[in-house]
Design a protein around this motif. Structure first.
Motif, mmCIF file in Angstrom:
data_model
loop_
_atom_site.group_PDB
_atom_site.id
_atom_site.type_symbol
_atom_site.label_atom_id
_atom_site.label_comp_id
_atom_site.label_asym_id
_atom_site.label_seq_id
_atom_site.Cartn_x
_atom_site.Cartn_y
_atom_site.Cartn_z
ATOM 1 N N TRP A 8 55.851 -36.339 46.160
ATOM 2 C CA TRP A 8 56.607 -35.085 46.181
ATOM 3 C C TRP A 8 57.928 -35.213 45.408
ATOM 4 C CZ3 TRP A 8 56.212 -30.135 46.697
ATOM 5 C CH2 TRP A 8 57.325 -29.356 46.995
ATOM 6 N N ARG A 9 58.582 -36.343 45.579
ATOM 7 C CA ARG A 9 59.853 -36.575 44.881
ATOM 8 C C ARG A 9 59.635 -36.673 43.377
ATOM 9 N NH1 ARG A 9 63.232 -40.951 43.376
ATOM 10 N NH2 ARG A 9 65.454 -40.461 43.676
ATOM 11 N N ASN A 10 58.647 -37.417 42.963
ATOM 12 C CA ASN A 10 58.377 -37.557 41.530
ATOM 13 C C ASN A 10 57.959 -36.237 40.898
ATOM 14 O OD1 ASN A 10 58.957 -40.311 41.489
ATOM 15 N ND2 ASN A 10 56.858 -40.884 42.005
ATOM 16 N N TRP A 11 57.213 -35.442 41.664
ATOM 17 C CA TRP A 11 56.785 -34.131 41.153
ATOM 18 C C TRP A 11 57.984 -33.204 40.948
ATOM 19 C CZ3 TRP A 11 51.864 -32.440 39.849
ATOM 20 C CH2 TRP A 11 51.731 -31.070 39.603
ATOM 21 N N ARG A 12 58.887 -33.165 41.908
ATOM 22 C CA ARG A 12 60.052 -32.283 41.826
ATOM 23 C C ARG A 12 61.005 -32.716 40.725
ATOM 24 N NH1 ARG A 12 62.947 -30.332 47.141
ATOM 25 N NH2 ARG A 12 63.799 -29.042 45.473
ATOM 26 N N LEU A 13 61.093 -34.027 40.482
ATOM 27 C CA LEU A 13 62.000 -34.533 39.457
ATOM 28 C C LEU A 13 61.380 -34.516 38.063
ATOM 29 C CD1 LEU A 13 63.598 -37.572 41.340
ATOM 30 C CD2 LEU A 13 64.605 -35.314 40.921
ATOM 31 N N GLY A 14 60.129 -34.092 37.967
ATOM 32 C CA GLY A 14 59.472 -34.011 36.674
ATOM 33 C C GLY A 14 59.042 -35.351 36.102
ATOM 34 N N ARG A 15 58.856 -36.340 36.950
ATOM 35 C CA ARG A 15 58.472 -37.671 36.484
ATOM 36 C C ARG A 15 56.959 -37.880 36.462
ATOM 37 N NH1 ARG A 15 62.547 -41.177 40.357
ATOM 38 N NH2 ARG A 15 64.526 -40.543 39.411
ATOM 39 N N ALA A 16 56.208 -36.961 37.031
ATOM 40 C CA ALA A 16 54.771 -37.165 37.213
ATOM 41 C C ALA A 16 54.028 -37.119 35.878
ATOM 42 C CB ALA A 16 54.215 -36.100 38.154
ATOM 43 N N ASP A 17 53.041 -37.988 35.752
ATOM 44 C CA ASP A 17 52.147 -37.988 34.591
ATOM 45 C C ASP A 17 51.012 -37.000 34.880
ATOM 46 O OD1 ASP A 17 50.538 -38.526 32.434
ATOM 47 O OD2 ASP A 17 49.853 -40.473 33.169
ATOM 48 N N HIS A 18 51.216 -35.735 34.501
ATOM 49 C CA HIS A 18 50.255 -34.693 34.834
ATOM 50 C C HIS A 18 48.912 -34.922 34.158
ATOM 51 C CE1 HIS A 18 54.276 -32.831 35.390
ATOM 52 N NE2 HIS A 18 53.705 -32.278 36.446
#
Length: 290
Positions: A8-18
């Motif tokens: 959830w934290r990585n998703w909100r911070l835009g760090r996720a490898d979509h």
């Protein structure tokens, strides 16, 4: 719980490898649905078949969701602080299936998994060889014993469980490495924390070394080689351990073992050829002889 918080934290911070997460989700969905198709007892009526299909889709979606959460929770941190563990995995996810590093890690995982299965099989066989009491022999998966299609379903399902479980193991090892700083000490702590959960209470003299070999191979394949090696190791361990293997063709379950061996051998050969990067396998050796 930690994986959900980090994801959830990585998703909100835009760090996720979509892109990587989407590729992983599609792979898990495809494998789970293929496994369901081979495993399910398909009904004659459309209503019953539809209900079974909905259940299969729900199970596949849940597995895909777990894979996405584990991947998004782990990937940004590992990419920044432990990039060598993700190199071959990232190349495979990107579609570079013939990359030499991908081949190397596939081959390493199959070889290590086969060696651990052989070790555990010797421990299992020693119960009969030495007439040891107080220990229950390991069995095989009932799904694999039912039919050849059940064995194929088990293999397809193992691709999913190996990926999801390996991501969870990698997250556990990574957290310890971050907290402890020293890699060898983190590995020792990981083995020490996990070993009590795998050691049985029937025969400590057999369970302790067997459990240590299994846990040490699991932790070291992750920390020393990376996530792709761990996934391949886990996959090999599952199918060679859960499917019955016998050299006797007259046994009714002989074809199940042949299927497991062929899958692992094919994966090893592919990994070997990819790792060579187009070079002849024994070119240097033959040149030296000439």
């Amino acid at each position: 719980a930690l994986a959900f918080v980090l994801a959830w934290r990585n998703w909100r911070l835009g760090r996720a490898d979509h892109s990587g997460a989407m590729h992983l989700a599609v792979f898990i969905l495809a494998m789970r649905m293929a496994a369901w198709l081979l495993r399910a007892h398909h009904m004659g009526t459309a209503q019953d078949e539809w209900q079974m299909f909905i259940l299969g889709v729900a199970t596949a979606l849940w597995a895909a969701a777990l894979g996405i959460v584990a991947y998004i929770a782990l990937e940004p941190y590992v990419r920044r602080r432990w990039p060598q563990a993700m190199t071959s995995w990232s190349r495979l996810i990107a579609g570079h299936i013939g990359d030499p590093l991908v081949g190397r890690d596939l081959l390493t995982g199959v070889a290590l998994g086969s060696a651990v299965v052989a070790t555990l099989s010797v421990v299992n066989a020693s119960l009969t060889w030495f007439n040891l009491r107080g220990e229950t022999a390991n069995g095989f998966d009932a799904l694999a014993l039912n039919s050849l299609s059940g064995a194929a379903s088990l293999i397809l399902g193992s691709t999913v469980s190996s990926v999801v479980n390996s991501l969870g193991i990698a997250l556990f090892v990574f957290v310890l490495m971050v907290l402890i700083k020293r890699q060898w000490l983190a590995e020792a702590v990981a083995i020490g924390l996990t070993l009590p959960f795998l050691v049985g209470t029937e025969n400590l003299w057999l369970d302790l070394p067997a459990g240590f070999v299994l846990i040490a191979a699991t932790v070291l394949s992750c920390s020393r080689r990376g996530i792709l090696t761990l996934c391949t190791f886990y996959f090999t361990l599952q199918i060679l351990g859960d499917l019955p293997i016998t050299p006797d063709p007259s046994q009714w379950y002989f074809n199940r073992g042949v299927l497991a061996v062929l899958v692992c051998a094919g994966l090893a050969v592919y990994g070997f050829r990819s790792a060579l990067a187009g070079k002849p396998a024994f070119g240097t050796l033959f040149a030296a002889v000439e």
